[in-house]
Enzyme design. Structure first.
Site, PDB file in Angstrom:
ATOM      1  N   ARG A  12     -27.120 -26.620   2.385  1.00 58.15           N
ATOM      2  CA  ARG A  12     -26.854 -28.109   1.437  1.00 58.15           C
ATOM      3  C   ARG A  12     -26.930 -27.445   0.211  1.00 58.15           C
ATOM      4  NH1 ARG A  12     -31.830 -30.668   4.917  1.00 58.15           N
ATOM      5  NH2 ARG A  12     -32.448 -28.319   5.217  1.00 58.15           N
ATOM      6  N   CYS A  42     -32.936 -26.706  -0.183  1.00 62.26           N
ATOM      7  CA  CYS A  42     -33.060 -27.701   0.380  1.00 62.26           C
ATOM      8  C   CYS A  42     -34.067 -26.149   1.367  1.00 62.26           C
ATOM      9  CB  CYS A  42     -31.379 -27.046   1.491  1.00 62.26           C
ATOM     10  SG  CYS A  42     -31.206 -25.387   1.467  1.00 62.26           S
ATOM     11  N   ASP A  85     -29.120 -31.180   8.478  1.00 65.34           N
ATOM     12  CA  ASP A  85     -29.595 -29.602   8.316  1.00 65.34           C
ATOM     13  C   ASP A  85     -27.873 -29.351   8.743  1.00 65.34           C
ATOM     14  OD1 ASP A  85     -29.140 -27.766   7.997  1.00 65.34           O
ATOM     15  OD2 ASP A  85     -31.147 -26.983   8.673  1.00 65.34           O
TER      16      ASP A  85
END
Ligand code: 4NP
Length: 152
Positions: free
Chosen positions: A15, A9, A123
């Site tokens: 994440r 990420c 996000d």
């Protein structure tokens, strides 16, 4: 030979640490190695975000011992599959590929659920806990698909 999988990420604190923790919990560690990295370097050496640690723990997974790392071109030599969380990660990672073989290792993780639709894992960094619950659920579904697709 173990299959090596890298989750990527932007910050490697929200994440991809969750994706690493979820997939690790679903595979046999004798056969599969899972790690994660960020395209950015702001959080190198940091623990995952408290909210990612909390949502993982709520689901029985401890990700608190992970530490942030930055993706590098060398990762193309180590890993068999590189799953990115969103389109920006995809272009940042693909830019560092030096061959078509390397490029073929990269895919968006939600292609596992929505093939070819280029759906981003949002996000959750600037949102509340609900964002983290949503991300967890998406990544869990995607990781189950990854496991069923692994020829092991
Ligand atoms: P992640 O979220 O890419 O899911 O780890 C982010 C965390 C931190 C930052 C960006 C994204 N940041 O800019 O610090």
């Amino acid at each position: 030979m173990k299959t090596k999988i890298l989750m990527v990420c932007l910050g490697n604190i929200c994440r991809s640490p969750l994706a690493e923790g979820i997939l690790t919990a679903l595979v046999n560690p004798d056969n599969v190695v899972v790690d994660s990295a960020g395209t950015g370097n702001w959080h190198v050496g940091d623990k995952p975000d408290k909210r990612s640690i909390a949502v993982a723990l709520k689901n029985g997974i401890d990700i608190s011992r992970q530490r942030g790392k930055q993706f590098s071109t060398y990762d193309y030599e180590i890993y068999d599959h590189i799953f990115v969380m969103d389109a920006a990660n995809y272009s940042d990672v693909i830019k560092l590929a030096t061959s078509n073989t390397e490029k073929a290792k990269v895919s968006m993780i939600l292609d596992e659920i929505f093939p070819g639709e280029a759906v981003d894992v949002p996000d959750p960094y600037y949102g509340g806990n609900t964002g983290f619950d949503n991300v967890y659920a998406m990544l869990h579904t995607a990781c189950e698909k990854i496991v069923s697709g692994l020829a092991i």
